[in-house]
Design a protein around this motif. Sequence first.
Motif, PDB file in Angstrom:
ATOM      1  N   GLU A  24       0.882  -1.399  -0.342  1.00  9.03           N
ATOM      2  CA  GLU A  24       0.173   0.529   0.199  1.00  9.03           C
ATOM      3  C   GLU A  24       0.531   1.305  -0.049  1.00  9.03           C
ATOM      4  O   GLU A  24       1.755   1.259   0.377  1.00  9.03           O
ATOM      5  CB  GLU A  24      -0.913  -0.274   0.749  1.00  9.03           C
TER       6      GLU A  24
ATOM      7  N   TRP B   1      -2.625   5.007  -5.658  1.00 12.88           N
ATOM      8  CA  TRP B   1      -2.871   4.885  -3.864  1.00 12.88           C
ATOM      9  C   TRP B   1      -2.903   6.164  -3.417  1.00 12.88           C
ATOM     10  O   TRP B   1      -3.869   5.903  -2.072  1.00 12.88           O
ATOM     11  CB  TRP B   1      -1.851   3.849  -3.125  1.00 12.88           C
TER      12      TRP B   1
ATOM     13  N   ASP C  19      -6.882   6.662  -3.265  1.00 14.42           N
ATOM     14  CA  ASP C  19      -7.492   6.330  -2.662  1.00 14.42           C
ATOM     15  C   ASP C  19      -8.308   7.148  -1.520  1.00 14.42           C
ATOM     16  O   ASP C  19      -7.693   8.056  -0.581  1.00 14.42           O
ATOM     17  CB  ASP C  19      -7.465   5.143  -1.751  1.00 14.42           C
TER      18      ASP C  19
END
Length: 284
Positions: free
Chosen positions: A126, A157, A160
Motif C-alpha cells: 500500500e 494509492w 484512495d
Amino acid sequence: MADLARARAFIHGAARLIDRRWFAALFDGDDPGLLLKALSGYQNGDGGFGHGLEPDTRTPRSQPLNVEVALQYMADIGAADSTMAKAACDFLHQASAPTGGVPILLPGFEADAHAPHWRGYARPPELVPNGGIVGLLYRLGVEHPWRDATAEHVWRWIEDEGLGAHDILDATLFLESVPDRPRAQAAAARLAAALPQSQWFKADPATPGYGVTPLWFAPTPGSFCRPWFEDALIERHLDHLAALQQPDGGWPISWEPPGPAATLEWRGVQTVKALRTLKAYGRL
C-alpha cells in the motif's frame, strides 16, 4: 528555549552510533560519510536493511520499513550512497508482490521482539512505505527499474479515499520529488484539504498520546508541506516541542516500544529530530 548542551549530553550518553553520527553531521559539521558507514552496518547481504534500524522491529531480517528509514537518513544529511540504495532496490524487487509494491513488513518479523502495534500485522502492499521509498529515491537521484514501476502504483494509492495521516505523510514524500509537477501539485492540494480530518492527525499539541503533528509534515520552514499550516499553528507546536525536553536532555516518545533498548534508541531518534526542527525554525 530548548537546551542544546543537555541534549548533546543525552545523545552522547544514550543514543545509537548511527544517531550520534546523524547529530554530528547536522550540528557539528562532521563528514556525512561517517553516518553512511554506520548505516551500512544495518544492511544485509540481500541489499535490505534489518537489525532494528527502525527500533520497534528487532528482527535482523531485511524489511521494507527499514529501507524507508535508511533512505530517510540519507536524505536528511543530503548524502546518498547509490550503491547501497540500488542494492536496497534489488531487495525490494525480490520482495515485491506479483501485483507490485512491497508490504511494510514481510512475514517472519514476528519471531523477534516487536512493538505491540505490530502484533498480528499483515497487510498487502500500500501507500506506506512504497510512496515514501519511491519519493526518497527520486529526491536522492537514485534510478532503478523498481522505482519507476512502483511509482505507477503509488499514484493509484494516492487516489484512495480515507487515507490516514501516515499515508498522507508518505504521499507527500513522493509528491515533493516526483517529476510530474502539475499532477503532484493537484494531488497535494487534495491531500492538504483531507489531512485535518484524517486518522492519527494531531492538530492540537496539547492532545495527549500519540499523533502525527504538523511538524512531521513541515520539519523546516522550507518543507514542501509548510504552506498547508497557518503560522500560529506551527508556533504552538514549536512551543510544545521545546517544552517536551526532559531533565536528562532528551525527548520522550508517546508509544510503547518492545523494550528498554528500543525506548532509548527511539529517544535518541526523537531528540535529533526535535533539535533539527527547532534549529530550522530559529528556536535553538
